[in-house]
Design a protein around this motif. Structure first.
Motif, PDB file in Angstrom:
ATOM      1  N   LYS A 196       0.833  -1.209   0.000  1.00  0.00           N
ATOM      2  CA  LYS A 196       0.000   0.000   0.000  1.00  0.00           C
ATOM      3  C   LYS A 196       0.869   1.262   0.000  1.00  0.00           C
ATOM      4  O   LYS A 196       1.861   1.324  -0.731  1.00  0.00           O
ATOM      5  N   GLY A 197       0.544   2.224   0.833  1.00  0.00           N
ATOM      6  CA  GLY A 197       1.368   3.423   0.918  1.00  0.00           C
ATOM      7  C   GLY A 197       2.267   3.393   2.141  1.00  0.00           C
ATOM      8  O   GLY A 197       2.816   4.421   2.530  1.00  0.00           O
ATOM      9  N   ASN A 198       2.423   2.206   2.739  1.00  0.00           N
ATOM     10  CA  ASN A 198       3.166   2.116   4.005  1.00  0.00           C
ATOM     11  C   ASN A 198       4.658   1.913   3.818  1.00  0.00           C
ATOM     12  O   ASN A 198       5.467   2.564   4.478  1.00  0.00           O
ATOM     13  N   THR A 199       5.015   0.955   2.981  1.00  0.00           N
ATOM     14  CA  THR A 199       6.414   0.509   2.920  1.00  0.00           C
ATOM     15  C   THR A 199       6.840   0.293   1.469  1.00  0.00           C
ATOM     16  O   THR A 199       6.020  -0.032   0.614  1.00  0.00           O
ATOM     17  N   LEU A 200       8.145   0.440   1.229  1.00  0.00           N
ATOM     18  CA  LEU A 200       8.686   0.292  -0.126  1.00  0.00           C
ATOM     19  C   LEU A 200      10.089  -0.307  -0.065  1.00  0.00           C
ATOM     20  O   LEU A 200      10.903   0.072   0.778  1.00  0.00           O
ATOM     21  N   LEU A 201      10.373  -1.240  -0.966  1.00  0.00           N
ATOM     22  CA  LEU A 201      11.719  -1.768  -1.153  1.00  0.00           C
ATOM     23  C   LEU A 201      12.420  -0.950  -2.238  1.00  0.00           C
ATOM     24  O   LEU A 201      11.821  -0.653  -3.267  1.00  0.00           O
ATOM     25  N   MET A 202      13.701  -0.646  -2.023  1.00  0.00           N
ATOM     26  CA  MET A 202      14.451   0.089  -3.039  1.00  0.00           C
ATOM     27  C   MET A 202      15.895  -0.413  -3.087  1.00  0.00           C
ATOM     28  O   MET A 202      16.412  -0.914  -2.090  1.00  0.00           O
ATOM     29  N   GLY A 203      16.542  -0.274  -4.233  1.00  0.00           N
ATOM     30  CA  GLY A 203      17.922  -0.746  -4.360  1.00  0.00           C
ATOM     31  C   GLY A 203      17.981  -2.273  -4.356  1.00  0.00           C
ATOM     32  O   GLY A 203      17.034  -2.950  -4.769  1.00  0.00           O
ATOM     33  N   ASP A 204      19.099  -2.806  -3.864  1.00  0.00           N
ATOM     34  CA  ASP A 204      19.309  -4.261  -3.883  1.00  0.00           C
ATOM     35  C   ASP A 204      18.200  -5.034  -3.164  1.00  0.00           C
ATOM     36  O   ASP A 204      17.963  -6.197  -3.477  1.00  0.00           O
ATOM     37  N   SER A 205      17.539  -4.440  -2.207  1.00  0.00           N
ATOM     38  CA  SER A 205      16.493  -5.174  -1.499  1.00  0.00           C
ATOM     39  C   SER A 205      15.359  -5.543  -2.463  1.00  0.00           C
ATOM     40  O   SER A 205      14.705  -6.565  -2.304  1.00  0.00           O
ATOM     41  N   ALA A 206      15.170  -4.723  -3.495  1.00  0.00           N
ATOM     42  CA  ALA A 206      14.129  -4.989  -4.492  1.00  0.00           C
ATOM     43  C   ALA A 206      14.664  -5.751  -5.687  1.00  0.00           C
ATOM     44  O   ALA A 206      13.942  -6.500  -6.334  1.00  0.00           O
ATOM     45  N   HIS A 207      15.961  -5.575  -5.994  1.00  0.00           N
ATOM     46  CA  HIS A 207      16.504  -6.127  -7.242  1.00  0.00           C
ATOM     47  C   HIS A 207      18.019  -6.288  -7.153  1.00  0.00           C
ATOM     48  O   HIS A 207      18.766  -5.515  -7.761  1.00  0.00           O
ATOM     49  N   ALA A 208      18.467  -7.291  -6.440  1.00  0.00           N
ATOM     50  CA  ALA A 208      19.911  -7.556  -6.374  1.00  0.00           C
ATOM     51  C   ALA A 208      20.354  -8.241  -7.664  1.00  0.00           C
ATOM     52  O   ALA A 208      19.652  -9.112  -8.179  1.00  0.00           O
ATOM     53  N   ILE A 209      21.498  -7.819  -8.193  1.00  0.00           N
ATOM     54  CA  ILE A 209      21.952  -8.386  -9.469  1.00  0.00           C
ATOM     55  C   ILE A 209      23.406  -8.852  -9.352  1.00  0.00           C
ATOM     56  O   ILE A 209      24.121  -8.469  -8.423  1.00  0.00           O
ATOM     57  N   VAL A 210      23.842  -9.665 -10.288  1.00  0.00           N
ATOM     58  CA  VAL A 210      25.248 -10.089 -10.313  1.00  0.00           C
ATOM     59  C   VAL A 210      26.086  -8.928 -10.861  1.00  0.00           C
ATOM     60  O   VAL A 210      25.558  -8.035 -11.537  1.00  0.00           O
ATOM     61  N   PRO A 211      27.385  -8.917 -10.556  1.00  0.00           N
ATOM     62  CA  PRO A 211      28.161  -7.691 -10.782  1.00  0.00           C
ATOM     63  C   PRO A 211      28.675  -7.477 -12.208  1.00  0.00           C
ATOM     64  O   PRO A 211      29.380  -6.505 -12.455  1.00  0.00           O
ATOM     65  N   PHE A 212      28.313  -8.339 -13.164  1.00  0.00           N
ATOM     66  CA  PHE A 212      29.064  -8.384 -14.414  1.00  0.00           C
ATOM     67  C   PHE A 212      28.815  -7.255 -15.391  1.00  0.00           C
ATOM     68  O   PHE A 212      29.534  -7.121 -16.376  1.00  0.00           O
ATOM     69  N   TYR A 213      27.788  -6.447 -15.167  1.00  0.00           N
ATOM     70  CA  TYR A 213      27.638  -5.263 -16.034  1.00  0.00           C
ATOM     71  C   TYR A 213      28.145  -4.014 -15.326  1.00  0.00           C
ATOM     72  O   TYR A 213      28.071  -2.914 -15.864  1.00  0.00           O
ATOM     73  N   GLY A 214      28.638  -4.172 -14.113  1.00  0.00           N
ATOM     74  CA  GLY A 214      29.097  -2.994 -13.377  1.00  0.00           C
ATOM     75  C   GLY A 214      27.965  -2.009 -13.135  1.00  0.00           C
ATOM     76  O   GLY A 214      28.174  -0.795 -13.100  1.00  0.00           O
ATOM     77  N   GLN A 215      26.726  -2.503 -12.975  1.00  0.00           N
ATOM     78  CA  GLN A 215      25.580  -1.606 -12.891  1.00  0.00           C
ATOM     79  C   GLN A 215      24.825  -1.686 -11.565  1.00  0.00           C
ATOM     80  O   GLN A 215      23.833  -0.983 -11.384  1.00  0.00           O
ATOM     81  N   GLY A 216      25.265  -2.530 -10.645  1.00  0.00           N
ATOM     82  CA  GLY A 216      24.511  -2.713  -9.406  1.00  0.00           C
ATOM     83  C   GLY A 216      24.300  -1.399  -8.672  1.00  0.00           C
ATOM     84  O   GLY A 216      23.164  -0.989  -8.394  1.00  0.00           O
ATOM     85  N   MET A 217      25.401  -0.707  -8.355  1.00  0.00           N
ATOM     86  CA  MET A 217      25.295   0.568  -7.660  1.00  0.00           C
ATOM     87  C   MET A 217      24.603   1.617  -8.522  1.00  0.00           C
ATOM     88  O   MET A 217      23.762   2.389  -8.042  1.00  0.00           O
ATOM     89  N   ASN A 218      24.924   1.619  -9.813  1.00  0.00           N
ATOM     90  CA  ASN A 218      24.316   2.609 -10.707  1.00  0.00           C
ATOM     91  C   ASN A 218      22.799   2.445 -10.773  1.00  0.00           C
ATOM     92  O   ASN A 218      22.060   3.426 -10.794  1.00  0.00           O
ATOM     93  N   ALA A 219      22.352   1.197 -10.792  1.00  0.00           N
ATOM     94  CA  ALA A 219      20.903   0.940 -10.838  1.00  0.00           C
ATOM     95  C   ALA A 219      20.236   1.432  -9.557  1.00  0.00           C
ATOM     96  O   ALA A 219      19.144   2.008  -9.595  1.00  0.00           O
ATOM     97  N   SER A 220      20.889   1.207  -8.424  1.00  0.00           N
ATOM     98  CA  SER A 220      20.301   1.657  -7.157  1.00  0.00           C
ATOM     99  C   SER A 220      20.269   3.177  -7.071  1.00  0.00           C
ATOM    100  O   SER A 220      19.297   3.758  -6.578  1.00  0.00           O
ATOM    101  N   PHE A 221      21.321   3.809  -7.555  1.00  0.00           N
ATOM    102  CA  PHE A 221      21.317   5.274  -7.595  1.00  0.00           C
ATOM    103  C   PHE A 221      20.214   5.782  -8.531  1.00  0.00           C
ATOM    104  O   PHE A 221      19.533   6.769  -8.253  1.00  0.00           O
ATOM    105  N   GLU A 222      20.055   5.103  -9.647  1.00  0.00           N
ATOM    106  CA  GLU A 222      19.014   5.506 -10.606  1.00  0.00           C
ATOM    107  C   GLU A 222      17.618   5.333  -9.989  1.00  0.00           C
ATOM    108  O   GLU A 222      16.694   6.089 -10.309  1.00  0.00           O
ATOM    109  N   ASP A 223      17.475   4.327  -9.104  1.00  0.00           N
ATOM    110  CA  ASP A 223      16.210   4.192  -8.367  1.00  0.00           C
ATOM    111  C   ASP A 223      15.834   5.504  -7.697  1.00  0.00           C
ATOM    112  O   ASP A 223      14.671   5.937  -7.730  1.00  0.00           O
ATOM    113  N   VAL A 224      16.823   6.123  -7.051  1.00  0.00           N
ATOM    114  CA  VAL A 224      16.556   7.356  -6.307  1.00  0.00           C
ATOM    115  C   VAL A 224      16.165   8.483  -7.263  1.00  0.00           C
ATOM    116  O   VAL A 224      15.249   9.265  -6.984  1.00  0.00           O
TER     117      VAL A 224
END
Lengths: 470, 470
Positions: free
Chosen positions: A299-327
């Protein structure tokens, strides 16, 4: 929405501290609870990657919060992949045919510390360390914490809870275990694990090998990579199967066999790593997992963001970038002022999830590309052609890698769809010998560009028709 | 392997009872523990689908255990899809252009009872009811049960435990929660749920609509289907979003709105269902989920089989057939006499998982095909052409549906790969208007067949090159 609402963020890692900074800038009352000690005071690098690839999507977030220049000081540019064969021969494969496009090696700890410092400059942001989230009651919008210092447990409530507590998220676990709504969830492990090693600086503090590249030793079913650090060292990572192949993590159990493995497979790296055996047996072997889930919010109570919502393997070098893009994406949704948190969370997931699903899949693809395809002649011809196209037609052509890494205004899903179609077009044109791949004039290249574009569009159109989507 | 080994099977549903029968035939000591009462003595249909599609892969298993003829007596052939539009017009779309290829509607309870009877004919097979598995200690090869009659708990050990306890498997939960090995796992829910309804027989016990078809009322984003039962009734299932669209499960809360919905969308079905409102509010709304996981086994101790390893959505009518095929595949691995259970389990998963992954994905595809594409003109042209190809060249052409459903000697994965490429070829040829789709002579059809085969092979080859697989 009232600006004075209280937002509780679980986790002060890279995503959580950036989110705290941004929401602090927007005027919310932000409380952040982090289970680890303050990394600005205690060395807690163990078990997490020391440096990370930082690129344009991440930088877009730094621009948003106004710290682009400060981050640049922490970065070492890497212009391409330096590929090492078994004989120690190297060749550099640029990431882009455009000179201004490169990725960076950045210190996780340095960047996280900067984000914490910046967040704490806002008096409406408070960060608490050594407080581990044990569970979240998403119906009541409360979180249960354990204080590692006092050993006591306490409950915090808020108007909204956002969990940025990483791949092992406590809130995601609460979603899963409570069974109060249909929660789609996947955790997928590769059969490979990884172990961090190091190439130390020379006695004079210099880099022992070329600084401005991401080094790869591709060996088909396994690989070694190295990224530079500011202190002259490289962080080296071995990606290897747990139990398959002649050498694997399960049978690399003695100094002799580890030395034999490196001597046989990575002799040039071994010569730079007198500390190999010590590193190998001191550092943990860790798994490589992908996590996807939905819904991200309750609902409007809680939200997952970053790796908690979508952890990925490191091979595109995008894990941190994707989490920053979330914000960045979340911030854009807040700008639309949808009126209530449930609408915000729903709109955010609706626009964002297709993109984080895509980068998860791309990261798996790149595992195979890095350990194997980069050593494949037809793949190398493709890269050579793409470099020529990017150099000669910088506004008309971008490879899949460029679309994913340097085109922060295109979503990952679109980059994946278009990039895969291009790859398929070019690989098939090379395999059919319908295009030359070397010694081309600019006029010839222009003809090739047109064919690639045409064939890419044909592929996309054929797929569209096969999917019966109108 | 000694034949006198003790095998414990958790769950006496369709897969578990077939497995018990087959392992009983092979001479093992088999104990089966089922949480429900004996369905031969008590009516326990509530909450599970009453009838199921039974086809060639399932029948291969019935042949293996020698009960093909007994099962035939429980079956109602369905030769095709009877498609109902909003005006009540119907048209029949055959499942195959070959007359001997059709699917069957079979009673879940009747078939399960038969399998239990056959299994219990072997004195080395014992089946215990009302015993719910609570957890499995896969390191010790023991299972903890609760006896629903005595309310007591007890532990059973065995040489091998095989869990056939369905989508909510207790053993799979033990794998997941114990965190003793890397366990890849996914549960994916559709945004749609389902509810079972019924068309009762006429007063004289006859079928109220055409008996030998699977009826579909496709409406784009939702649908109704009906399968015949031996007693003259049809089991009807409504597949509908929980919360999207004008009508959804969350807002169908009063008799008035349910009647309005059926009157508007399914008037011809409504006229056959005076009992609609009673059924609708009596029967549960259930979710539609896909479960995948790996590994299926822990060493040579324990193994997941059937829905516990790979639960799928019902839209290809292959859930039961896939679980029966599991037993056939497992039996073939046992024939190879690999020497130990760990080798057997490993070989079984290595050959089987790609196929159960494929049918899971195909079943999702078919959800969209059934509720939407079957009403699409380009899709209907494809089916018409495929019928003509199958009728005229029965040995040279099989549609994706035929490959999946009637070609039990081809694995699901191969059927998916080849079938999708064919679909893509034909849909694009129709869209490009490069082939006629009606009034063709056999000679013209032969030319089309050759083009379809050529284009299918091109698609497969292009994909192979793009995947860089040699």
């Amino acid at each position: 929405m009232k600006k004075q609402q209280n937002i509780l963020i679980i986790g002060a890692g890279l995503c959580g501290s950036l989110l705290a900074l941004r929401l602090g800038q927007r005027g919310y009352n932000v409380s952040v609870y982090e289970m680890r000690p303050d990394l600005r005071k205690v060395d807690i690098s163990a078990g997490r990657s020391i440096n990370l690839a930082f690129s344009d999507r991440g930088n877009k977030a730094m621009k948003l919060v106004g710290i682009e220049e400060k981050v640049k000081a922490l970065c070492i540019p890497m212009n391409g992949r330096m590929i090492h064969d078994k004989e120690g021969h190297t060749f550099l494969s640029n990431y882009s045919g455009r000179d201004h496009e490169y990725i960076n090696s950045v210190s996780r700890g340095g960047l996280n510390a900067l984000l914490l410092d910046e967040a704490e400059k806002h008096e409406n942001v408070s960060i608490y360390f050594n407080k581990k989230c044990k569970s979240v009651n998403f119906k009541k919008t409360t979180a249960l914490f354990k204080d590692y210092e006092t050993k006591s447990e306490f409950v915090e409530d808020a108007d909204v809870i956002i969990a940025t507590d990483g791949a092992g998220s406590a809130m995601r676990k609460s979603y899963y275990l409570a069974k109060k709504f249909l929660f789609s969830f996947s955790q997928d492990y590769l059969t490979h694990g990884y172990k961090e090693l190091s190439i130390l600086p020379t006695k004079t503090g210099d880099y022992k090998t070329y600084k401005n590249a991401l080094h790869i030793w591709p060996r088909g079913s396994f690989m070694l990579i190295a990224l530079p650090n500011l202190d002259g060292s490289f962080t080296v990572t071995l990606f290897l199967s747990y139990d398959e192949g002649v050498y694997n993590f399960n049978n690399l159990t003695t100094p002799e066999i580890v030395s034999e493995f490196f001597q046989k497979e990575f002799p040039d790296a071994l010569s730079l790593m007198p500390n190999l055996i010590e590193d190998f047996f001191k550092n943990p072997t860790a798994p490589l997992g992908t996590v996807k889930c939905s819904p991200w919010h309750y609902k409007g109570n809680t939200l997952l963001m970053g790796d908690s919502a979508h952890a990925i393997v490191p091979f595109y070098g995008q894990g941190m970038n994707a989490s920053f893009e979330d914000v960045v994406e979340f911030d854009a949704i807040l700008d639309q002022n949808s009126g209530n948190w449930e609408a915000v969370f729903k709109a955010y997931e609706a626009t964002r999830k297709k993109d984080t699903d895509a980068i998860a899949d791309l990261a798996i693809d790149n595992f195979h590309e890095m350990k194997d395809h980069v050593a494949n002649p037809i793949f190398q011809e493709k890269r050579k052609l793409e470099m020529a196209l990017e150099q000669n037609f910088p506004n008309a052509y971008s490879s899949k890698y460029s679309l994913v890494t340097f085109h922060e205004n295109i979503g990952y899903h679109e980059a994946m769809t278009r990039g895969r179609a291009q790859d398929k077009a070019i690989l098939n044109m090379i395999a059919d010998k319908s295009i030359p791949t070397s010694d081309m004039t600019k006029e010839e290249l222009k003809v090739i560009l047109k064919s690639v574009q045409q064939e890419t569009n044909n592929i996309l159109e054929d797929d569209r028709i096969a999917g019966l989507k109108q």
